[in-house]
Design a protein around this motif. Structure first.
Motif, short mmCIF file in Angstrom:
data_model
loop_
_atom_site.label_atom_id
_atom_site.label_comp_id
_atom_site.label_asym_id
_atom_site.label_seq_id
_atom_site.Cartn_x
_atom_site.Cartn_y
_atom_site.Cartn_z
N SER A 1 0.84 -1.19 0.00
CA SER A 1 0.00 0.00 0.00
C SER A 1 0.88 1.25 0.00
CB SER A 1 -0.90 0.02 1.24
OG SER A 1 -0.14 0.24 2.40
N VAL A 2 0.29 2.36 -0.36
CA VAL A 2 1.01 3.64 -0.35
C VAL A 2 1.51 3.93 1.07
CG1 VAL A 2 0.83 6.13 -0.74
CG2 VAL A 2 -0.30 4.55 -2.30
N THR A 3 0.67 3.72 2.06
CA THR A 3 1.06 3.98 3.45
C THR A 3 2.25 3.12 3.85
OG1 THR A 3 -1.23 4.52 3.98
CG2 THR A 3 0.22 4.02 5.83
N GLU A 4 2.23 1.86 3.47
CA GLU A 4 3.34 0.97 3.79
C GLU A 4 4.63 1.46 3.14
OE1 GLU A 4 4.39 -3.80 3.60
OE2 GLU A 4 2.57 -3.06 2.64
N LEU A 5 4.55 1.89 1.90
CA LEU A 5 5.72 2.41 1.20
C LEU A 5 6.24 3.69 1.86
CD1 LEU A 5 4.48 1.74 -2.43
CD2 LEU A 5 6.37 0.57 -1.28
N GLU A 6 5.33 4.57 2.26
CA GLU A 6 5.73 5.79 2.96
C GLU A 6 6.51 5.46 4.23
OE1 GLU A 6 2.38 8.30 4.04
OE2 GLU A 6 1.37 7.64 2.22
N ASN A 7 6.00 4.52 5.00
CA ASN A 7 6.62 4.16 6.28
C ASN A 7 7.98 3.51 6.07
OD1 ASN A 7 4.44 5.15 7.72
ND2 ASN A 7 3.40 3.19 7.77
N ILE A 8 8.10 2.63 5.11
CA ILE A 8 9.37 1.94 4.87
C ILE A 8 10.44 2.94 4.44
CG2 ILE A 8 10.57 0.31 3.35
CD1 ILE A 8 7.90 -1.29 3.28
N LEU A 9 10.09 3.85 3.55
CA LEU A 9 11.06 4.79 2.99
C LEU A 9 11.19 6.07 3.79
CD1 LEU A 9 10.20 4.37 -0.80
CD2 LEU A 9 12.11 3.37 0.47
N SER A 10 10.34 6.25 4.79
CA SER A 10 10.33 7.49 5.59
C SER A 10 10.20 8.72 4.68
CB SER A 10 11.58 7.61 6.45
OG SER A 10 11.65 6.55 7.37
N LEU A 11 9.30 8.62 3.73
CA LEU A 11 9.01 9.73 2.83
C LEU A 11 7.59 10.20 3.05
CD1 LEU A 11 10.53 8.33 -0.49
CD2 LEU A 11 11.50 10.12 0.95
N ARG A 12 7.35 11.45 2.70
CA ARG A 12 6.00 12.01 2.83
C ARG A 12 5.10 11.46 1.73
NH1 ARG A 12 6.59 17.87 2.37
NH2 ARG A 12 4.37 17.84 2.74
N GLN A 13 3.80 11.41 2.02
CA GLN A 13 2.83 10.85 1.09
C GLN A 13 2.86 11.51 -0.28
OE1 GLN A 13 -0.34 12.30 0.03
NE2 GLN A 13 -0.73 10.49 -1.22
#
Length: 123
Positions: free
Chosen positions: A57-69
C-alpha cells in the motif's frame, strides 16, 4: 557474444536504407530508453525494489522509505504512467504491484549487481 544480429550489422554498414528489423530495433531502443529513465530516479528505483517483493500500500511504502505521502504518490504516478506498476483498490487503500515480469527481471538484475550482501562486500 554479439548483441546485434549480423543482418542488422550489415545494414548499418551498407547505408541509409532501413529494414523492418532495424526499424523495430530503433523503436525498441526508444522503449528501453524510456524504461531506463523511469529507473534513473533513486526513489522510483527503491519503490520498484520494494514492489518486486510483493504488493504494498502507499502507506506501507511511505513508512518503509520514511518519505511524505505526496513524494511517494508523485513517484508512483510516474511509474504508473510508464506502465511499470499497476494498482488495486481495497476500500480506501490503494495497493501497488509491478506491472509485469520484465520489470521484476530488470530489478532483480540491478539488485544482484548493487545490493546483494556478497556483491557489496566484494566492491
Amino acid at each position: 557474444m554479439p548483441i546485434l544480429s549480423t543482418r542488422i550489422e550489415d545494414e548499418l554498414r551498407e547505408g541509409p536504407e532501413i529494414s523492418p528489423e532495424l526499424d523495430q530495433l530503433m523503436r525498441n531502443a526508444r522503449k528501453a530508453s524510456d524504461f531506463l529513465k523511469a529507473l534513473s530516479h533513486e526513489n522510483r528505483l527503491l519503490l520498484l525494489c520494494l514492489l518486486a517483493e510483493r504488493e504494498r500500500s502507499v502507506t506501507e511504502l511511505e513508512n518503509i522509505l520514511s518519505l511524505r505521502q505526496p513524494t511517494v504518490s508523485q513517484q508512483l504516478a510516474r511509474l504508473r504512467l510508464d506502465d511499470l506498476v499497476t494498482t488495486r483498490r481495497d476500500g480506501k487503500t490503494i495497493y501497488y504491484s509491478l506491472a509485469n515480469d520484465d520489470v521484476r527481471r530488470v530489478i532483480s538484475v540491478i539488485y544482484s549487481i548493487y545490493c546483494e550482501p556478497a556483491a557489496a562486500s566484494e566492491k
